[in-house]
Scaffold this active site. Structure first.
Site, PDB file in Angstrom:
ATOM      1  N   PHE A 128       0.856  -1.193   0.000  1.00 32.76           N
ATOM      2  CA  PHE A 128       0.000   0.000   0.000  1.00 32.76           C
ATOM      3  C   PHE A 128       0.886   1.234   0.000  1.00 32.76           C
ATOM      4  CE2 PHE A 128      -2.361   3.505   1.935  1.00 32.76           C
ATOM      5  CZ  PHE A 128      -3.466   3.539   1.111  1.00 32.76           C
ATOM      6  N   ASP A 215       9.344   2.591   1.558  1.00 37.18           N
ATOM      7  CA  ASP A 215       8.168   3.262   2.109  1.00 37.18           C
ATOM      8  C   ASP A 215       8.108   2.921   3.594  1.00 37.18           C
ATOM      9  OD1 ASP A 215       5.669   4.006   3.023  1.00 37.18           O
ATOM     10  OD2 ASP A 215       4.613   3.436   1.183  1.00 37.18           O
ATOM     11  N   LYS A 244       2.732   9.581   8.689  1.00 37.99           N
ATOM     12  CA  LYS A 244       2.090   9.040   9.892  1.00 37.99           C
ATOM     13  C   LYS A 244       2.664   9.594  11.205  1.00 37.99           C
ATOM     14  CE  LYS A 244      -0.620   5.474   7.978  1.00 37.99           C
ATOM     15  NZ  LYS A 244      -0.349   4.728   6.771  1.00 37.99           N
TER      16      LYS A 244
END
Ligand SMILES: *Cc1c(COP(=O)(O)O)cnc(C)c1O
Length: 390
Positions: A128, A215, A244
């Site tokens: 993702f 990532d 995040k």
């Protein structure tokens, strides 16, 4: 339920009004223990006094100026992140997807510089990377693509944790310029690759002149027991993305680069109006300083190991449990059946947790939880799952 919101979310029937540490309270005053942290965002818990103070102080002084001018705390934050990661420089964005967009654009610039006119990036099944057109195209999940075709071109897919598949692509595709990979797959169900996987990708990237792009949007910022998940190995990537937990809830993302990749952006070829403004950088600096002062990487590693052992012990020889895995405070219990209903059941028990990839109960507690809260999480989660599979 508001008629005035688009229907792209299906929120559980609860509204929170206040938070402190790992506890949230709803409109009725009922407390909840937060084992999701806003999806690995609020790693310092809610209403952290140092972060709140930094935001309030900065807001009273200066919120935004634009990147037409120097921003002192943006420069300071970049230096901190480079020191912690061994990377050379940073571009700041407002989200994870935008950090990955920057990484994808770096890879394309890198390719064009080598006279590869249709540069391609190897991406993994089950990954993702975000919801913008380029990042949803990079994502290895058909559900994320569906209805949004045509996808952005220039991505070549490989199964996760399969070095041979990447080697085969190397032999057959001269357009590849980079590999984009999560060190541990997050949204796709907390998949931990073999210990030689990242090292193997590093070697393939070196041999073929590709950029290795990690990532770390979910795994970074102490979540897995190191500042960044690649630090469990002895390699360094060429590009790393963060978001995040970097802002503990304030929208900030970052794309870090090293070596050749750090020289690709030049004035005018990429940018963001808000990216790295004084407000978000003040928050992120408070996050970095607090994580350092409280040694939260070490805390995450030790407490995560304890909780993983306790979960394994609770579910030993339970046929309905397929796997229990984790690194630091990124923990997962994989069931043999879909268990999305657990989110609502947990809510009723005053617990906020998440189910990823339909069958994986994912635990992402704030890194600041106490030993007692960790014990409470284990007790509540095991009771909940045992009732569910009974
Ligand atoms: C959450 C996440 C993203 C997307 O971040 P946004 O801030 O929602 O755009 C990208 N990659 C990974 C690994 C993530 O976990």
């Amino acid at each position: 339920m508001s008629d005035y919101l688009m229907k792209n979310y299906a929120p559980l029937p609860v509204t929170f009004t206040k938070g402190e540490g790992a506890t949230l309270w709803d409109t009725e005053g009922k407390p909840y223990l937060d084992v999701l942290s806003g999806v690995a965002v609020c790693s310092l818990g809610h209403a952290h006094p140092d972060v709140a103070m930094a935001i309030a102080k900065q807001a009273k002084q200066l919120i935004h100026t634009s990147n037409w001018y120097h921003i002192a705390n943006q420069e300071e934050l970049a230096a901190e992140l480079c020191q912690l990661s061994g990377m050379d420089n940073v571009f700041f964005s407002n989200s994870g997807a935008e950090a990955n967009e920057a990484a994808i654009k770096l890879a394309r610039l890198y390719g064009h510089k080598k006279n590869i006119n249709e540069p391609a990036i190897i991406v993994m099944d089950g990954s993702f990377h975000g919801r913008t057109l380029a990042t949803l195209s990079a994502t290895g999940n058909r559900k994320v693509h569906a209805g949004f075709e045509p996808l952005v071109q220039g991505f070549v897919r490989a199964p996760y944790n399969d070095l041979e598949a990447i080697e085969n692509i190397a032999k057959n595709n001269q357009n590849v310029v980079a590999v984009l990979v999560e060190p541990i797959i997050g949204e796709g169900g907390v998949t931990i690759p073999d210990t030689d996987y990242l090292g193997g990708i590093r070697k393939l990237c070196d041999d073929n002149g590709w950029l290795m792009m990690l990532d770390e949007i979910q795994t970074g910022m102490c979540r897995t027991g190191e500042w960044f998940a690649f630090q469990h190995t002895d390699i360094t990537p060429d590009v790393m993305t963060l978001a995040k937990a970097l802002g503990n809830g304030v929208p900030i993302g970052a794309c870090l680069a090293k070596g050749d990749a750090a020289e690709l952006f030049t004035p005018g070829n990429h940018g963001s109006t808000y990216g790295g403004n004084p407000l978000v950088c003040a928050a992120a600096l408070a996050v970095v300083n607090t994580m350092k002062a409280q040694s939260l990487a070490a805390r995450s590693k030790a407490l995560g190991a304890t909780m993983l052992a306790q979960l394994k012990n609770e579910f030993a020889d339970n046929a309905a449990i397929v796997d229990i895995r984790g690194k630091g405070l990124m923990l997962a219990i994989e069931l043999d059946r879909p268990c999305g209903d657990l989110m609502q059941q947990a809510l009723e028990q005053g617990l906020l947790l998440n189910v990823a990839a339909e069958k994986v109960v994912r635990l992402l507690p704030p890194l600041i939880i106490s030993d007692d809260q960790a014990t409470e999480i284990i007790q509540k989660v095991t009771t909940l799952i045992k009732n569910f599979i009974k």
